[in-house]
Design an enzyme around this catalytic site. Structure first.
Site, PDB file in Angstrom:
ATOM      1  N   ASN A   7     -16.613 -51.271 -15.035  1.00  0.00           N
ATOM      2  CA  ASN A   7     -15.876 -51.088 -13.788  1.00  0.00           C
ATOM      3  C   ASN A   7     -16.310 -49.756 -13.170  1.00  0.00           C
ATOM      4  OD1 ASN A   7     -13.804 -50.273 -11.915  1.00  0.00           O
ATOM      5  ND2 ASN A   7     -12.490 -51.865 -12.777  1.00  0.00           N
ATOM      6  N   ARG A  18     -15.774 -36.308  -1.664  1.00  0.00           N
ATOM      7  CA  ARG A  18     -16.516 -35.402  -0.781  1.00  0.00           C
ATOM      8  C   ARG A  18     -16.946 -36.055   0.531  1.00  0.00           C
ATOM      9  NH1 ARG A  18     -18.547 -30.627  -3.221  1.00  0.00           N
ATOM     10  NH2 ARG A  18     -19.434 -30.211  -1.160  1.00  0.00           N
ATOM     11  N   HIS A  43     -12.665 -53.194  -8.364  1.00  0.00           N
ATOM     12  CA  HIS A  43     -11.278 -53.556  -8.073  1.00  0.00           C
ATOM     13  C   HIS A  43     -10.882 -52.892  -6.757  1.00  0.00           C
ATOM     14  CE1 HIS A  43      -7.020 -54.367  -9.830  1.00  0.00           C
ATOM     15  NE2 HIS A  43      -6.970 -54.315  -8.510  1.00  0.00           N
ATOM     16  N   HIS A  50     -10.795 -46.125  -3.467  1.00  0.00           N
ATOM     17  CA  HIS A  50     -12.002 -45.909  -4.269  1.00  0.00           C
ATOM     18  C   HIS A  50     -13.074 -46.906  -3.820  1.00  0.00           C
ATOM     19  CE1 HIS A  50      -9.644 -48.855  -6.463  1.00  0.00           C
ATOM     20  NE2 HIS A  50      -8.852 -47.934  -6.989  1.00  0.00           N
ATOM     21  N   GLU A  70     -12.090 -57.823  -9.025  1.00  0.00           N
ATOM     22  CA  GLU A  70     -10.687 -57.919  -9.415  1.00  0.00           C
ATOM     23  C   GLU A  70      -9.797 -57.557  -8.230  1.00  0.00           C
ATOM     24  OE1 GLU A  70     -11.063 -56.347 -14.052  1.00  0.00           O
ATOM     25  OE2 GLU A  70     -10.115 -55.088 -12.521  1.00  0.00           O
ATOM     26  N   THR A 100      -2.703 -47.871 -11.051  1.00  0.00           N
ATOM     27  CA  THR A 100      -3.596 -48.764 -11.779  1.00  0.00           C
ATOM     28  C   THR A 100      -2.809 -50.012 -12.150  1.00  0.00           C
ATOM     29  OG1 THR A 100      -5.141 -48.929 -13.646  1.00  0.00           O
ATOM     30  CG2 THR A 100      -3.066 -47.757 -14.033  1.00  0.00           C
ATOM     31  N   HIS A 190      -8.296 -52.943 -20.010  1.00  0.00           N
ATOM     32  CA  HIS A 190      -7.312 -51.912 -19.694  1.00  0.00           C
ATOM     33  C   HIS A 190      -7.093 -51.001 -20.891  1.00  0.00           C
ATOM     34  CE1 HIS A 190      -4.512 -50.445 -16.582  1.00  0.00           C
ATOM     35  NE2 HIS A 190      -3.930 -49.866 -17.625  1.00  0.00           N
ATOM     36  N   ASP A 191      -7.558 -49.782 -20.743  1.00  0.00           N
ATOM     37  CA  ASP A 191      -7.419 -48.723 -21.755  1.00  0.00           C
ATOM     38  C   ASP A 191      -8.221 -48.990 -23.033  1.00  0.00           C
ATOM     39  OD1 ASP A 191      -5.879 -47.273 -20.044  1.00  0.00           O
ATOM     40  OD2 ASP A 191      -3.965 -47.726 -21.004  1.00  0.00           O
ATOM     41  N   GLY A 213     -13.709 -49.337 -17.477  1.00  0.00           N
ATOM     42  CA  GLY A 213     -14.080 -48.386 -16.441  1.00  0.00           C
ATOM     43  C   GLY A 213     -13.672 -46.973 -16.748  1.00  0.00           C
ATOM     44  N   HIS A 214     -12.373 -46.693 -16.680  1.00  0.00           N
ATOM     45  CA  HIS A 214     -11.882 -45.317 -16.789  1.00  0.00           C
ATOM     46  C   HIS A 214     -12.358 -44.636 -18.066  1.00  0.00           C
ATOM     47  CE1 HIS A 214      -9.157 -41.954 -16.083  1.00  0.00           C
ATOM     48  NE2 HIS A 214      -8.843 -42.022 -17.364  1.00  0.00           N
TER      49      HIS A 214
END
Length: 237
Positions: A7, A18, A43, A50, A70, A100, A190-191, A213-214
């Site tokens: 992701n 920026r 997503h 984002h 997503e 999220t 997720h996580d 992703g994260h």
């Protein structure tokens, strides 16, 4: 082997901070595929904080692996997916102001709505997946709405992993077994992280794909993207 879809929302967040094009989202996606990622996930949210809707159009032109979009199937999202036609769409019931994703679908309560949306995407030749909690009744409901796959919402597993990983994964094993019995493909996300991904993948039967992703982007700050991707791939073998 379970596929790794990365992701890239966090790359877009950094770019948007920026107002320019650094980092270049399209180059990062291409590089991730070169490093071994087997899919790219985005997503987009209605406020485009984002991923921008135009990013989805641009990524479709350059992604050579599986492209997964997503999101909450509001009309704007539905229109975008039908225009872009990714290989997979994952339906997530996040509210407009959600930081999220924080819940899976109630496939019983929203049966009619999900059935209509899924039919729309399947008629366009797009594979469908829906974000669900590890609950066998919800899995039964997922089968009833006609989805091709489910994506197991793994926050509770990640939270409980360091306390008691055997207990944390139990409901996910049960949910996966039920999904297998019903002929549903299984994704997860997720996580999930380098710390907990291997145990999860080893214990979930027929896990087709994870979307990360994260954690991966955060870990890559120390490890580098190439190294991080390949560490995930090694753990998923």
């Amino acid at each position: 082997m379970t596929k790794l879809s990365v992701n890239v929302n966090k790359i877009a967040t950094l770019r948007n901070a920026r107002g320019g094009n650094v980092p270049d989202l399209l180059k990062v996606a291409t590089d991730l595929e070169g490093f071994g990622a087997q899919g790219i996930t985005i997503h987009p949210r209605p406020d485009e904080r984002h991923i921008r809707y135009q990013d989805a159009r641009d990524l479709k032109k350059i992604v050579k692996s599986e492209f997964n979009i997503e999101g909450n199937p509001v009309q704007k999202f539905i229109d975008l997916v039908l225009e872009v036609k990714p290989e997979q769409v994952t339906l997530v019931p996040d509210s407009v102001d959600a930081i999220t994703s924080n819940a899976g679908w109630d496939t019983i309560k929203h049966k009619e709505f999900l059935t209509d949306v899924i039919n729309t995407f399947k008629n366009a030749g797009i594979r469908t997946s829906i974000f669900v909690d590890a609950n066998t009744k919800i899995i039964d409901g997922a089968k009833a709405v006609g989805t091709d796959r489910i994506e197991l919402y793994t926050e509770s597993y990640a939270t409980g992993y360091f306390l008691n990983k055997e207990n944390a994964i139990k409901p996910f094993i049960e949910a996966a077994k039920r999904a297998n019995e019903l002929g549903l493909g299984i994704n997860a996300g997720h996580d999930l992280s380098l710390d907990n991904i291997q145990f999860f993948a080893q214990n979930i039967p027929n896990l087709l794909e994870v979307s990360i992703g994260h954690a991966l982007i955060s870990e890559a700050l120390y490890l580098g993207l190439d190294n991080a991707v390949n560490m995930y791939l090694h753990r998923l073998k």
